[in-house]
Write a protein that holds these residues in place. Structure first.
Motif, PDB file in Angstrom:
ATOM      1  N   UNK A  23     -47.921  -3.799 -22.756  1.00 40.31           N
ATOM      2  CA  UNK A  23     -48.125  -3.724 -24.289  1.00 40.31           C
ATOM      3  C   UNK A  23     -47.505  -2.391 -24.946  1.00 40.31           C
ATOM      4  N   UNK A  24     -46.795  -1.729 -24.261  1.00 34.27           N
ATOM      5  CA  UNK A  24     -46.133  -0.630 -24.901  1.00 34.27           C
ATOM      6  C   UNK A  24     -44.607  -0.994 -25.259  1.00 34.27           C
ATOM      7  N   UNK A  25     -44.489  -1.769 -26.030  1.00 37.71           N
ATOM      8  CA  UNK A  25     -43.086  -2.225 -26.338  1.00 37.71           C
ATOM      9  C   UNK A  25     -42.217  -1.121 -26.744  1.00 37.71           C
ATOM     10  N   UNK A  26     -42.818  -0.170 -27.452  1.00 38.73           N
ATOM     11  CA  UNK A  26     -41.971   0.981 -28.064  1.00 38.73           C
ATOM     12  C   UNK A  26     -41.574   1.951 -27.110  1.00 38.73           C
ATOM     13  N   UNK A  27     -42.183   2.151 -25.864  1.00 38.52           N
ATOM     14  CA  UNK A  27     -41.845   2.897 -24.827  1.00 38.52           C
ATOM     15  C   UNK A  27     -40.604   2.119 -23.967  1.00 38.52           C
ATOM     16  N   UNK A  28     -40.935   0.653 -23.875  1.00 38.89           N
ATOM     17  CA  UNK A  28     -40.070   0.076 -22.929  1.00 38.89           C
ATOM     18  C   UNK A  28     -38.713  -0.120 -23.550  1.00 38.89           C
ATOM     19  N   UNK A  29     -38.667  -0.145 -24.825  1.00 41.13           N
ATOM     20  CA  UNK A  29     -37.355  -0.220 -25.892  1.00 41.13           C
ATOM     21  C   UNK A  29     -36.535   1.010 -25.468  1.00 41.13           C
ATOM     22  N   UNK A  30     -37.418   2.253 -25.493  1.00 42.65           N
ATOM     23  CA  UNK A  30     -36.571   3.466 -25.211  1.00 42.65           C
ATOM     24  C   UNK A  30     -36.118   3.421 -23.757  1.00 42.65           C
ATOM     25  N   UNK A  31     -37.063   3.190 -22.859  1.00 44.01           N
ATOM     26  CA  UNK A  31     -36.445   2.812 -21.467  1.00 44.01           C
ATOM     27  C   UNK A  31     -35.182   2.191 -21.229  1.00 44.01           C
ATOM     28  N   UNK A  32     -34.982   1.037 -22.119  1.00 40.17           N
ATOM     29  CA  UNK A  32     -33.944   0.140 -21.859  1.00 40.17           C
ATOM     30  C   UNK A  32     -32.754   0.215 -22.576  1.00 40.17           C
ATOM     31  N   UNK A  33     -33.031   0.941 -23.731  1.00 35.28           N
ATOM     32  CA  UNK A  33     -31.799   1.041 -24.838  1.00 35.28           C
ATOM     33  C   UNK A  33     -31.405   2.459 -25.152  1.00 35.28           C
ATOM     34  N   UNK A  34     -32.347   3.568 -24.947  1.00 34.49           N
ATOM     35  CA  UNK A  34     -32.002   4.964 -25.364  1.00 34.49           C
ATOM     36  C   UNK A  34     -30.800   5.283 -24.515  1.00 34.49           C
ATOM     37  N   UNK A  35     -29.889   5.812 -25.391  1.00 36.98           N
ATOM     38  CA  UNK A  35     -28.546   6.064 -24.700  1.00 36.98           C
ATOM     39  C   UNK A  35     -28.064   5.067 -23.705  1.00 36.98           C
ATOM     40  N   UNK A  36     -27.885   3.906 -24.330  1.00 37.13           N
ATOM     41  CA  UNK A  36     -27.325   2.931 -23.683  1.00 37.13           C
ATOM     42  C   UNK A  36     -27.726   2.487 -22.617  1.00 37.13           C
ATOM     43  N   UNK A  37     -29.332   2.887 -22.158  1.00 34.21           N
ATOM     44  CA  UNK A  37     -29.880   2.803 -21.076  1.00 34.21           C
ATOM     45  C   UNK A  37     -29.847   3.708 -20.092  1.00 34.21           C
ATOM     46  N   UNK A  38     -29.037   4.746 -20.506  1.00 31.61           N
ATOM     47  CA  UNK A  38     -28.975   6.045 -19.308  1.00 31.61           C
ATOM     48  C   UNK A  38     -30.360   6.598 -19.464  1.00 31.61           C
TER      49      UNK A  38
END
Length: 385
Positions: A23-38
């Protein structure tokens, strides 16, 4: 003659509670996409790990026997001094520091203020910039606890900056004497390419969120009953689970609405997306719970706006920062069933197509998560320049 050394690409150690919480889509988005997933993860516990990045699972850490024997005493001392016994110490602290070094992280981002307490000292010792997000309860109900106010104040000097999803939350923190000179408002955002309008079902109302006190689903249901007494074609759909699901379902039976109100329980994000695409009106009667818990700026409202829904909600927390009353939706006072029913009636009579188009335009301009992610990256990198 050698040229300048290549710059280390930015990467983040992200601090979360449960990983990976669906349910924490905002967190998962950062995990997957912040700094191209690094990214790498420091988690309080692990639930559903896709296995595509390094994770330090604190619950699984065992440590040496001497460390385990000393845990009760250390936890009590930390709770007394820093307001929580969950701050890493000794072997665990060293293991987390080694994990961050090995990951090559250039910045630490805690996704919740209450989790930043656990890593701020480690960040200082590693000379890494450290930021935290405030999202809702961590800057509302948590502030009623003296120990939490104490722990927040103690960690502020170790932080490079703070981020909140709404100005409301920063104001809450400031009222409690908790401020940082490098503070930013960056909402969680929405993907407007994915959340977009489809053909709208006339007189359809939709509520999405946990069935808990601060969402007041009972008020939403009773207001709907009153607003639609002369509109048997109107429907209301609830998506979400929680302690109030069964009582609200029973109330629908009592009010004679069983044939017009649907309870779907918790659903995946794709089901929510399709429901928002076809819903005409999104309803969210958010209130301040008895323990002080509030919203930050609900992601569901940002998704509803992108989906071309007209929103009927309350003047609560950061919601007025998104909804322009009378333009992209309507806002009423908390816990006022009469006023909420009147706003629902207004929605039934309004040009929802035009208002929904306005709501989507605002979402695209202000809540596009691609732009917000780029802004977050700028803030995080700014501390290390």
């Amino acid at each position: 003659m050698s040229g300048p050394a290549p710059m280390t690409p930015p990467s983040a150690a992200i601090v979360v509670g449960t990983y990976r919480h669906p349910s924490q889509t905002f967190v998962n988005r950062h995990v997957d996409h912040l700094f191209d997933g690094r990214t790498c993860i420091i988690a309080s516990d692990r639930r559903d790990d896709p296995g595509n990045r390094p994770v330090f699972d604190r619950q699984a850490f065992r440590g040496p026997l001497l460390w385990r024997a000393g845990r009760p005493v250390a936890a009590a001392a930390l709770h007394l001094g820093r307001g929580t016994g969950r701050i890493p110490w000794g072997a665990e602290k060293a293991a987390i520091a080694d994990f961050i070094r090995a990951s090559g992280a250039t910045v630490i981002l805690s996704e919740f203020g209450s989790k930043a307490i656990h890593v701020s000292a480690i960040a200082r010792e590693l000379s890494l910039p450290c930021f935290t997000y405030f999202r809702g309860s961590d800057a509302s109900s948590e502030l009623r606890k003296a120990r939490r106010r104490r722990s927040y104040r103690a960690m502020m000097p170790d932080l490079s900056g703070v981020i909140a999803v709404s100005r409301f939350l920063l104001d809450n923190l400031a009222a409690a004497g908790i401020e940082h000179p490098n503070a930013h408002v960056i909402p969680s955002g929405v993907d407007p390419r994915r959340f977009a309008p489809a053909e709208k079902i006339p007189a359809s109302f939709l509520a999405v969120g946990r069935m808990v006190e601060k969402k007041a689903p009972d008020i939403t249901l009773r207001a709907f009953a009153r607003a639609t007494r002369d509109r048997p074609d109107a429907t209301l759909r609830f998506i979400g689970s929680g302690a109030l699901l069964d009582p609200t379902r029973a109330l629908a039976q009592e009010l004679g609405l069983a044939d017009r109100v649907r309870f779907d329980g918790a659903q995946d994000h794709e089901t929510v997306r399709r429901a928002l695409a076809s819903a005409e009106v999104f309803v969210q009667h958010s209130v301040t719970a008895a323990d002080g818990n509030t919203e930050g700026l609900p992601t569901s409202i940002q998704e509803a706006m992108a989906s071309g829904c007209v929103t009927v909600a309350t003047r609560h927390a950061g919601i007025p920062e998104a909804i322009d009353d009378g333009v992209s939706g309507w806002l009423g006072p908390e816990r006022d069933e009469d006023a909420f029913a009147a706003l629902m009636e207004r929605a039934l009579a309004a040009d929802t197509a035009a208002m929904g188009a306005t709501a989507r335009r605002v979402a695209c301009e202000r809540f596009d998560n691609t732009r917000l992610l780029a802004r977050l990256e700028d803030v995080l990198q700014g501390a290390s320049r």
